[in-house]
Design a protein around this motif. Structure first.
Motif, mmCIF file in Angstrom:
data_model
loop_
_atom_site.group_PDB
_atom_site.id
_atom_site.type_symbol
_atom_site.label_atom_id
_atom_site.label_comp_id
_atom_site.label_asym_id
_atom_site.label_seq_id
_atom_site.Cartn_x
_atom_site.Cartn_y
_atom_site.Cartn_z
ATOM 1 N N VAL A 4 0.839 -1.126 -0.102
ATOM 2 C CA VAL A 4 -0.253 0.102 -0.116
ATOM 3 C C VAL A 4 0.627 1.061 -0.061
ATOM 4 O O VAL A 4 1.647 1.571 0.779
ATOM 5 C CB VAL A 4 -1.115 -0.021 1.276
ATOM 6 C CG1 VAL A 4 -1.836 1.246 1.125
ATOM 7 C CG2 VAL A 4 -1.913 -1.141 1.213
ATOM 8 N N GLU A 5 0.732 1.849 -1.003
ATOM 9 C CA GLU A 5 1.440 3.232 -1.039
ATOM 10 C C GLU A 5 0.631 4.521 -1.056
ATOM 11 O O GLU A 5 -0.486 4.309 -1.356
ATOM 12 C CB GLU A 5 2.068 3.457 -2.622
ATOM 13 C CG GLU A 5 3.265 2.074 -2.714
ATOM 14 C CD GLU A 5 4.399 2.476 -2.193
ATOM 15 O OE1 GLU A 5 5.464 1.678 -2.367
ATOM 16 O OE2 GLU A 5 4.802 3.564 -1.656
ATOM 17 N N GLN A 6 1.075 5.445 -0.216
ATOM 18 C CA GLN A 6 0.384 6.652 0.042
ATOM 19 C C GLN A 6 1.490 7.769 0.120
ATOM 20 O O GLN A 6 2.518 7.707 0.834
ATOM 21 C CB GLN A 6 -0.337 6.510 1.442
ATOM 22 C CG GLN A 6 -1.054 7.811 1.928
ATOM 23 C CD GLN A 6 -1.766 7.300 3.295
ATOM 24 O OE1 GLN A 6 -1.540 6.436 3.886
ATOM 25 N NE2 GLN A 6 -2.898 8.203 3.613
ATOM 26 N N CYS A 23 -4.250 6.620 -2.198
ATOM 27 C CA CYS A 23 -3.545 5.544 -1.853
ATOM 28 C C CYS A 23 -3.540 4.523 -3.323
ATOM 29 O O CYS A 23 -4.565 4.319 -3.871
ATOM 30 C CB CYS A 23 -3.987 4.742 -0.675
ATOM 31 S SG CYS A 23 -3.648 5.519 0.832
ATOM 32 N N TYR A 25 -2.563 0.399 -4.152
ATOM 33 C CA TYR A 25 -2.177 -0.605 -3.532
ATOM 34 C C TYR A 25 -1.904 -1.803 -4.810
ATOM 35 O O TYR A 25 -2.262 -1.613 -5.930
ATOM 36 C CB TYR A 25 -3.543 -1.437 -2.757
ATOM 37 C CG TYR A 25 -4.672 -1.560 -3.629
ATOM 38 C CD1 TYR A 25 -5.731 -0.709 -3.794
ATOM 39 C CD2 TYR A 25 -4.920 -3.086 -4.052
ATOM 40 C CE1 TYR A 25 -6.810 -1.027 -4.554
ATOM 41 C CE2 TYR A 25 -6.121 -3.088 -4.899
ATOM 42 C CZ TYR A 25 -7.050 -2.212 -5.059
ATOM 43 O OH TYR A 25 -8.160 -2.414 -5.706
ATOM 44 N N GLY A 102 -1.087 2.178 4.993
ATOM 45 C CA GLY A 102 -0.100 3.081 4.066
ATOM 46 C C GLY A 102 0.426 3.913 4.974
ATOM 47 O O GLY A 102 0.151 3.998 6.198
#
Lengths: 111, 114
Positions: A4-6, A23, A25, A102
């Motif tokens: 998960v990138e935020q 976000c 994913y 995230g």
């Protein structure tokens, strides 16, 4: 690759603005998505959750999931200074009670 | 109202000390977690427990141990505190039942190791 990138921000907006927090994913098996809000020096609290694709609205907050692009969003309408916090997206793997978070986006709403 | 209570909010300990962080939940939840939260690194799972006396390692268990003797209480132990364990520690709990159950967090314990 993190699952998960935020974008950590910080994000600063004037009061009344529409805020978009996002976000991405990587695991297409993720089906359930949550947004947590964390005020300074406090623990996170669940703000909203959505299942699969589509929108969910709760007052000034709208959570949106686009499974085709693996993208989740939280929109805040008429943002208030009290919305100033860090917002974390999270998702559990199917059948698991553990969450992947995230890193959080820090939002400041300026009066 | 659901409640996860971390008894110590702010602690300052010396390097090498043994540190206990206590967490109690009043929701009869089966699952309990310990996370640490650091700027730029987000929330990282240290240990979790799905039943009394049961424990599983999370992503960063090194330097930590846990104890769950009663369902409502989950303790995090730093056997020999080090400065790189200075962090905010968060306890959380959720009921059994698979994904989608809300995880409830405590207020956090701020630990400084000097």
């Amino acid at each position: 690759q993190k699952e998960v990138e935020q974008d950590p921000g910080p994000l600063s907006v004037p009061e009344g603005a529409i805020v978009s927090l996002n976000c991405t994913y990587s695991n297409s098996a993720f089906q359930y998505f949550m947004w947590y809000r964390q005020y300074s020096r406090k623990g996170p609290e669940l703000l909203m959750y959505t299942y699969s694709s589509g929108n969910k609205e709760d007052g000034r907050f709208t959570a949106q999931v686009d499974k085709s692009s693996k993208y989740i969003s939280l929109f805040i309408r008429d943002s208030q200074p009290s919305d100033s916090a860090t917002y974390l997206c999270a998702t559990p793997e199917a059948g698991s009670y553990q969450l992947t978070f995230g890193k959080g986006t820090k939002l400041s709403v300026i009066p | 109202d659901v409640k996860v209570t971390q008894s110590s909010r702010y602690l300052v300990k010396r390097t090498g000390e043994k540190v206990f962080l206590e967490c109690v939940q009043d929701m009869d939840h089966e699952n309990m977690f310990w996370y640490r939260q650091d700027p730029g690194l987000g929330l990282r799972l240290i240990y979790f427990s799905y039943d009394v006396k049961m424990k599983e390692k999370g992503d960063i268990p090194e330097g930590y141990s846990v104890s769950r003797e009663k369902k409502e209480r989950f303790s995090l132990i730093l056997e020999s505190a080090s400065t790189n364990q200075t962090s905010m520690y968060l306890c959380a709990s959720t009921r059994e039942g698979g994904y989608g159950n809300t995880i409830y967090f405590g207020e956090g314990s701020w630990l400084t190791v000097v």
